[in-house]
Motif scaffolding. Structure first.
Motif, PDB file in Angstrom:
ATOM      1  N   ASP A 147       0.933  -1.067   0.133  1.00 58.74           N
ATOM      2  CA  ASP A 147       0.122  -0.064  -0.077  1.00 58.74           C
ATOM      3  C   ASP A 147       0.869   1.275   0.136  1.00 58.74           C
ATOM      4  N   LEU A 148       2.014   1.225  -0.763  1.00 60.27           N
ATOM      5  CA  LEU A 148       3.158   2.265  -0.717  1.00 60.27           C
ATOM      6  C   LEU A 148       2.471   3.419  -1.378  1.00 60.27           C
ATOM      7  N   HIS A 149       2.479   4.772  -0.623  1.00 62.69           N
ATOM      8  CA  HIS A 149       2.209   5.705  -1.419  1.00 62.69           C
ATOM      9  C   HIS A 149       3.231   6.908  -1.442  1.00 62.69           C
ATOM     10  N   HIS A 150       4.210   6.942  -0.736  1.00 58.79           N
ATOM     11  CA  HIS A 150       5.277   7.924  -0.774  1.00 58.79           C
ATOM     12  C   HIS A 150       6.632   7.373   0.016  1.00 58.79           C
ATOM     13  N   ASN A 151       7.361   8.606   0.117  1.00 60.29           N
ATOM     14  CA  ASN A 151       8.814   7.990   0.656  1.00 60.29           C
ATOM     15  C   ASN A 151       8.701   7.625   2.074  1.00 60.29           C
ATOM     16  N   ARG A 152       7.612   8.626   2.990  1.00 59.64           N
ATOM     17  CA  ARG A 152       7.472   7.972   4.324  1.00 59.64           C
ATOM     18  C   ARG A 152       7.183   6.756   4.581  1.00 59.64           C
ATOM     19  N   HIS A 153       6.173   6.033   3.709  1.00 57.34           N
ATOM     20  CA  HIS A 153       5.689   4.743   3.674  1.00 57.34           C
ATOM     21  C   HIS A 153       7.070   3.695   3.440  1.00 57.34           C
ATOM     22  N   LEU A 154       7.724   4.182   2.503  1.00 55.26           N
ATOM     23  CA  LEU A 154       8.990   3.499   2.363  1.00 55.26           C
ATOM     24  C   LEU A 154       9.840   3.304   3.309  1.00 55.26           C
ATOM     25  N   MET A 155      10.198   4.501   3.796  1.00 59.27           N
ATOM     26  CA  MET A 155      11.183   4.370   5.158  1.00 59.27           C
ATOM     27  C   MET A 155      10.758   3.633   6.167  1.00 59.27           C
ATOM     28  N   ALA A 156       9.179   3.809   6.285  1.00 65.19           N
ATOM     29  CA  ALA A 156       8.504   2.933   7.411  1.00 65.19           C
ATOM     30  C   ALA A 156       8.846   1.431   7.026  1.00 65.19           C
ATOM     31  N   LEU A 157       8.549   1.317   5.845  1.00 65.67           N
ATOM     32  CA  LEU A 157       8.516   0.118   5.329  1.00 65.67           C
ATOM     33  C   LEU A 157       9.967  -0.840   5.620  1.00 65.67           C
ATOM     34  N   GLU A 158      10.924  -0.083   5.145  1.00 69.80           N
ATOM     35  CA  GLU A 158      12.441  -0.594   5.556  1.00 69.80           C
ATOM     36  C   GLU A 158      12.624  -1.084   6.877  1.00 69.80           C
ATOM     37  N   ASP A 159      12.060   0.023   7.898  1.00 64.52           N
ATOM     38  CA  ASP A 159      12.178  -0.202   9.276  1.00 64.52           C
ATOM     39  C   ASP A 159      11.471  -1.353   9.869  1.00 64.52           C
ATOM     40  N   VAL A 160      10.093  -1.861   9.325  1.00 67.70           N
ATOM     41  CA  VAL A 160       9.657  -2.971   9.488  1.00 67.70           C
ATOM     42  C   VAL A 160      10.075  -4.214   8.937  1.00 67.70           C
TER      43      VAL A 160
ATOM     44  N   GLY B 259      13.273  -4.547   8.298  1.00 63.87           N
ATOM     45  CA  GLY B 259      14.488  -4.773   8.897  1.00 63.87           C
ATOM     46  C   GLY B 259      14.318  -5.425  10.361  1.00 63.87           C
ATOM     47  N   LYS B 260      13.186  -5.111  11.155  1.00 57.68           N
ATOM     48  CA  LYS B 260      12.889  -5.384  12.491  1.00 57.68           C
ATOM     49  C   LYS B 260      12.060  -6.823  12.591  1.00 57.68           C
ATOM     50  N   TYR B 261      11.187  -7.172  11.837  1.00 55.10           N
ATOM     51  CA  TYR B 261      10.166  -8.117  12.024  1.00 55.10           C
ATOM     52  C   TYR B 261      10.621  -9.313  10.890  1.00 55.10           C
ATOM     53  N   PRO B 262      10.558 -10.617  11.407  1.00 55.62           N
ATOM     54  CA  PRO B 262      10.684 -11.688  10.667  1.00 55.62           C
ATOM     55  C   PRO B 262       9.504 -11.831   9.745  1.00 55.62           C
TER      56      PRO B 262
END
Length: 268
Positions: free
Chosen positions: A219-232, A234-237
């Motif tokens: 459900d990616l809309h913008h760069n804020r989503h992209l950065m949040a997705l990278e964090d998720v 990287g953090k969750y299996p």
């Protein structure tokens, strides 16, 4: 470069490496807003390319683009969506390592959707899937009728991000009713974190544990989503977490190959 800049750069590089290819097991991102300039997603061709690069780094190389069709706000249709897709495709064709993109839509359940169903004007995903959504403010009374109407056209409805509909959090049995009606369910990857709030995360994890999801999208809309997705990522299996659900994303790649020419021709 200062000492602190070197540390920051090193951490940023390490963070990037943690997400490299982690979503490759899904193969297809089947819900995103990366087509340029037609809804609240990507606002330019350059932004679309940036978002695609970020998702490709995480392992996606096939994308079903699903811009909103929403009465009174995003009056998109097959022609408008195809025009935006073509602009993006022409830019991608100039690149050696280009992803595969396909155009469909995320249909809001409203009066316009009823007209699209009546006129067989839906923007259909490969495999005959139709992505639908509701308002976050209140439940659509037409949900179950819409599911039936889409099925009667020979298509398979998918309800986008059911975990984000707060009015269902206190009536969890409704998710089972939706599934029993023959509608598939799609998880937003960011919902497994607290990006949309604690209650959304709790609903998502409960539904994952119950094996209720059929598809996963960014459900990616913008760069804020992209950065949040990278964090998720990287953090969750993510792969292990989703092992309780029969996730069908990878099956879409076969439909992409088989349906691409047929549906693309129909949309011209």
């Amino acid at each position: 470069m200062s000492f602190f800049s070197k540390i920051f750069k090193s951490k940023s590089k390490d963070s990037k490496l943690k997400v490299l290819g982690k979503l490759a097991f899904l193969e297809v991102d089947m819900h995103n807003h990366i087509l340029p300039g037609i809804d609240d997603g990507s606002q330019s061709l350059e932004q679309s390319i940036h978002l695609l690069k970020g998702l490709k780094y995480m392992g996606f190389d096939k994308f079903i683009c699903t811009p909103h069709i929403m009465d009174g706000m995003y009056p998109n249709n097959r022609q408008i969506i195809q025009q935006s897709k073509q602009i993006l495709q022409e830019e991608l064709n100039r690149r050696a390592d280009k992803p595969i993109i396909f155009a469909a839509a995320e249909h809001m359940i409203d009066d316009n959707l009823a007209r699209l169903v009546q006129n067989n004007g839906l923007c259909v995903m490969p495999g005959g899937y139709v992505l639908i959504e509701m308002s976050y403010l209140q439940e659509s009374k037409a949900l179950f009728q819409t599911i039936l109407d889409i099925q009667n056209l020979g298509y398979q409805p998918i309800l986008a991000h059911p975990e984000r509909y707060n009015y269902y959090h206190y009536n969890f049995n409704v998710y089972k009713q939706i599934k029993d009606a023959g509608c598939m369910l799609q998880l937003n990857l960011l919902s497994i974190s607290r990006y949309y709030g604690v209650e959304v995360k709790s609903a998502a994890l409960t539904m994952i544990k119950s094996g209720m999801y059929d598809f996963v999208g960014t459900d990616l809309h913008h760069n804020r989503h992209l950065m949040a997705l990278e964090d998720v990522v990287g953090k969750y299996p993510v792969r292990d977490l989703l092992s309780t659900c029969p996730i069908l994303n990878s099956s879409l790649q076969n439909h992409l190959k088989n349906d691409f020419e047929i549906i693309e021709t129909a949309y011209v």
